[in-house]
Design a protein around this motif. Structure first.
Motif, short mmCIF file in Angstrom:
data_model
loop_
_atom_site.label_atom_id
_atom_site.label_comp_id
_atom_site.label_asym_id
_atom_site.label_seq_id
_atom_site.Cartn_x
_atom_site.Cartn_y
_atom_site.Cartn_z
N THR A 1 95.96 53.77 50.72
CA THR A 1 96.16 54.06 49.31
C THR A 1 94.84 54.08 48.57
OG1 THR A 1 98.35 53.04 49.34
CG2 THR A 1 97.29 53.25 47.19
N PHE A 2 93.99 53.09 48.83
CA PHE A 2 92.67 53.05 48.20
C PHE A 2 91.86 54.30 48.54
CE2 PHE A 2 88.15 52.03 48.46
CZ PHE A 2 87.92 51.69 47.14
N ALA A 3 91.87 54.70 49.81
CA ALA A 3 91.12 55.89 50.22
C ALA A 3 91.66 57.14 49.53
CB ALA A 3 91.20 56.05 51.74
N LEU A 4 92.96 57.27 49.43
CA LEU A 4 93.55 58.44 48.76
C LEU A 4 93.23 58.46 47.27
CD1 LEU A 4 96.97 58.55 50.61
CD2 LEU A 4 95.13 60.24 50.79
N LEU B 1 100.33 61.27 47.40
CA LEU B 1 100.20 60.59 48.68
C LEU B 1 99.87 59.11 48.51
CD1 LEU B 1 98.27 63.27 50.76
CD2 LEU B 1 100.66 62.59 51.00
N SER B 2 99.03 58.78 47.54
CA SER B 2 98.71 57.37 47.32
C SER B 2 99.93 56.62 46.80
CB SER B 2 97.51 57.21 46.39
OG SER B 2 97.78 57.75 45.13
N GLY B 3 100.75 57.26 45.99
CA GLY B 3 101.98 56.63 45.54
C GLY B 3 102.94 56.35 46.69
N GLY C 1 92.99 74.44 48.92
CA GLY C 1 94.33 75.04 48.90
C GLY C 1 95.44 74.03 48.73
N LEU C 2 95.14 72.92 48.12
CA LEU C 2 96.15 71.89 47.90
C LEU C 2 96.68 71.96 46.48
CD1 LEU C 2 94.29 68.89 49.56
CD2 LEU C 2 96.17 70.20 50.52
N PRO C 3 97.96 71.68 46.30
CA PRO C 3 98.49 71.63 44.94
C PRO C 3 97.84 70.50 44.14
CG PRO C 3 100.26 71.51 46.57
CD PRO C 3 98.97 71.45 47.32
#
Length: 74
Positions: A23-26, A50-52, A41-43
């Motif tokens: 989570t910290f990394a994200l 992802l962290s959530g 190309g990511l929304p």
């Protein structure tokens, strides 16, 4: 407040801590790379979502028994 006796083992094996580290990394990626979201190309807000999800997984993992750490063989 004091550390638990087996804190070194927890750092190595606890899934909740692994999810918290992920989570910290994200979150760090979400803060550092907003300019690259289009190039990748990511929304928008992908890393925030992802962290959530990782935070939710850490919450669940914290509640599940982990016999390899706690010593409980259920």
């Amino acid at each position: 407040m004091s550390l638990v006796a087996n804190w070194r083992q927890l750092l190595k094996r606890a899934w909740s801590l692994r999810f918290i580290a992920l989570t910290f990394a994200l979150i760090a990626i979400d803060v550092a790379l907003p300019a690259f979201e289009d190039a990748l190309g990511l929304p928008a807000r992908t890393f925030a979502v992802l962290s959530g999800l990782c935070s939710a997984a850490a919450f669940v993992a914290r509640l599940l028994p982990q016999p390899s750490i706690s010593g409980d063989e259920q």
